[in-house]
Scaffold this motif. Structure first.
Motif, PDB file in Angstrom:
ATOM      1  N   SER A   1       0.985  -0.499  -0.573  1.00 40.83           N
ATOM      2  CA  SER A   1       0.355  -0.068   0.044  1.00 40.83           C
ATOM      3  C   SER A   1       0.740   1.409   0.038  1.00 40.83           C
ATOM      4  CB  SER A   1      -0.828   0.031   1.281  1.00 40.83           C
ATOM      5  OG  SER A   1      -1.995  -0.535   1.210  1.00 40.83           O
TER       6      SER A   1
ATOM      7  N   ASP B   1      -4.495   3.204   2.230  1.00 46.60           N
ATOM      8  CA  ASP B   1      -6.000   2.601   1.746  1.00 46.60           C
ATOM      9  C   ASP B   1      -6.630   3.757   2.089  1.00 46.60           C
ATOM     10  OD1 ASP B   1      -4.510   0.447   1.156  1.00 46.60           O
ATOM     11  OD2 ASP B   1      -5.213  -0.879   2.535  1.00 46.60           O
ATOM     12  N   HIS B   2      -6.956   3.616   2.996  1.00 48.08           N
ATOM     13  CA  HIS B   2      -8.211   5.092   3.496  1.00 48.08           C
ATOM     14  C   HIS B   2      -7.950   6.430   2.168  1.00 48.08           C
ATOM     15  CE1 HIS B   2     -11.741   6.807   4.120  1.00 48.08           C
ATOM     16  NE2 HIS B   2     -11.437   7.639   5.527  1.00 48.08           N
TER      17      HIS B   2
ATOM     18  N   GLU C   1      -8.019   5.633  -1.429  1.00 45.01           N
ATOM     19  CA  GLU C   1      -9.934   5.295  -1.877  1.00 45.01           C
ATOM     20  C   GLU C   1      -9.997   6.896  -2.327  1.00 45.01           C
ATOM     21  OE1 GLU C   1     -13.748   3.487  -0.217  1.00 45.01           O
ATOM     22  OE2 GLU C   1     -11.895   3.204   0.901  1.00 45.01           O
TER      23      GLU C   1
ATOM     24  N   ASP D   1      -8.769   9.186  -2.278  1.00 42.69           N
ATOM     25  CA  ASP D   1      -8.480   9.980  -3.979  1.00 42.69           C
ATOM     26  C   ASP D   1      -7.088  11.393  -3.570  1.00 42.69           C
ATOM     27  OD1 ASP D   1      -6.897  11.446  -6.162  1.00 42.69           O
ATOM     28  OD2 ASP D   1      -8.034  11.376  -7.322  1.00 42.69           O
TER      29      ASP D   1
END
Length: 397
Positions: free
Chosen positions: A72, A287-288, A291, A293
């Motif tokens: 990630s 990751d958040h 997600e 952007d």
């Protein structure tokens, strides 16, 4: 241009963040941001497993999820997973890189006046230990590193141990031209160490575009991860030129009674013992951010920061930010109250801010005659109403 989040999307981001309530305005994301629920779930969930089945057993159970964190982070910065090392914070990452770089007596460490206080302490210690000299490249008329002066400082690369730069310094809204610094350092074949402590999670990162050999970052700031987490990027091509200063039997294999071998890739900078729950929480934060952007996060932060800067002038505050490009960190001073007094008034109004002190940014603040500043930092969860509420309090001073 990338579109900032709409008010509805900001509300959704806030809804996923337990700390975002009507009772509190958090303008201290450059210090420690408010984590989203997914980060808490990852962290607390693992702690519960440790308490239930044991620490070693919980780590074994989470081995695939732990490995995925490297992927990630690598995705976020445009690197490969083997170029990522886990660290307990940004300073540990930065120090791991800095103290691995060969330094000879009389060589220079090239830096900018906006480099962080902890990094400056390391420069001074290196001067004591290795006999190196600190070469301060001044700011240009805009307040960012003077690229022409840097090019001149690199004309004799054999005399230079490394170039160190704070991409986004702690002491103002400045965004240094890191990619241009990287291009100059690469052309001279001098190691380039980039402190991205305030950049990770706030701006898009591509290590190839930046040209950095090392990049250090933390989890707790704009990435919205746990405290006590961080990472180091080490370009694969730099590894043959550097030597980790304090390896253990995780960063190196004890292959015989009188010999060890460093681990492959950046893992040679790691230690075996670490906060497993924090590392998983950091992965959830990365990751958040991906997600959401990060480009849109960046655009939203810029929009809120400029709204804040415009309002500060009318609220009796002087904005102290410098640079051509500015970020989500907004520093200012009051015409009659000290930064500590202003921060205290805001705290009593349930508005979280911070102060930038001389000891963290002496080379920047001292020449400007400043001893401290109020530091407010926004994020993609900051609303226009929160900015207005803060400005109303400042006007009342």
């Amino acid at each position: 241009m990338t579109t900032p989040f709409t008010d509805r999307e900001v509300a959704e981001n806030r809804g996923a963040t337990p700390g975002c309530t009507d009772d509190l305005v958090h303008l201290n994301h450059a210090g420690s941001s408010l984590p989203p629920q997914v980060v808490l779930d990852a962290q607390i969930g693992h702690l519960r497993r440790e308490a239930t089945i044991g620490g070693y057993e919980a780590a074994a159970e989470a081995v695939d999820r732990s490995a995925a964190v490297y992927d990630s982070i690598a995705t976020m910065i445009g690197a490969s997973a083997k170029e990522i090392a886990r660290t307990e914070h940004a300073t540990a990452a930065w120090n791991a890189a800095f103290w691995s770089i060969p330094m000879a007596p009389g060589q220079r460490i090239i830096t900018h006046d906006h480099d962080y206080g902890a990094n400056w302490v390391a420069f001074l210690r290196a001067a004591e230990v290795h006999g190196v000299e600190i070469d301060r490249v001044p700011s240009d008329v805009h307040g960012q590193i003077d690229l022409e002066r840097l090019a001149t400082a690199l004309e004799h690369p054999d005399e230079v141990a490394l170039v160190s730069l704070a991409w986004i310094p702690t002491s103002g809204g400045l965004v240094n031209p890191a990619a241009q610094v990287g291009a100059l350092a690469n052309a001279a074949e001098v190691p380039f160490l980039l402190d991205a402590c305030q950049a990770a999670g706030q701006v898009e990162i591509d290590v190839d575009e930046l040209g950095c050999d090392f990049l250090s970052a933390t989890g707790r700031k704009f990435l919205r991860g746990p405290r006590g987490t961080g990472f180091l990027y080490a370009r694969e091509s730099i590894l043959d030129r550097v030597t980790p200063s304090h390896p253990d039997h995780h960063g190196a294999d004890w292959v015989s009674m009188d010999r060890f071998e460093y681990a492959d890739g950046a893992r040679r900078f790691e230690y075996w013992e670490h906060d497993h729950a924090g590392w998983l929480g950091l992965g959830a934060a990365v990751d958040h951010a991906l997600e959401l952007d990060i480009a849109r996060v960046h655009a939203t932060i810029d929009e809120r920061a400029e709204q804040l800067r415009r309002g500060l002038d009318d609220a009796g505050m002087t904005v102290q930010d410098t640079g051509v490009e500015r970020c989500g960190i907004v520093t200012s001073t009051h015409r009659s109250l000290s930064p500590a007094e202003v921060a205290d008034r805001l705290t009593k109004a349930s508005i979280n801010v911070s102060t930038t002190m001389l000891g963290s940014a002496r080379a920047d603040l001292e020449p400007r005659g400043l001893t401290s500043m109020v530091r407010m930092s926004v994020h993609c969860t900051t609303t226009s109403d929160e900015i207005d509420r803060t400005l109303d309090v400042l006007r009342s001073l």
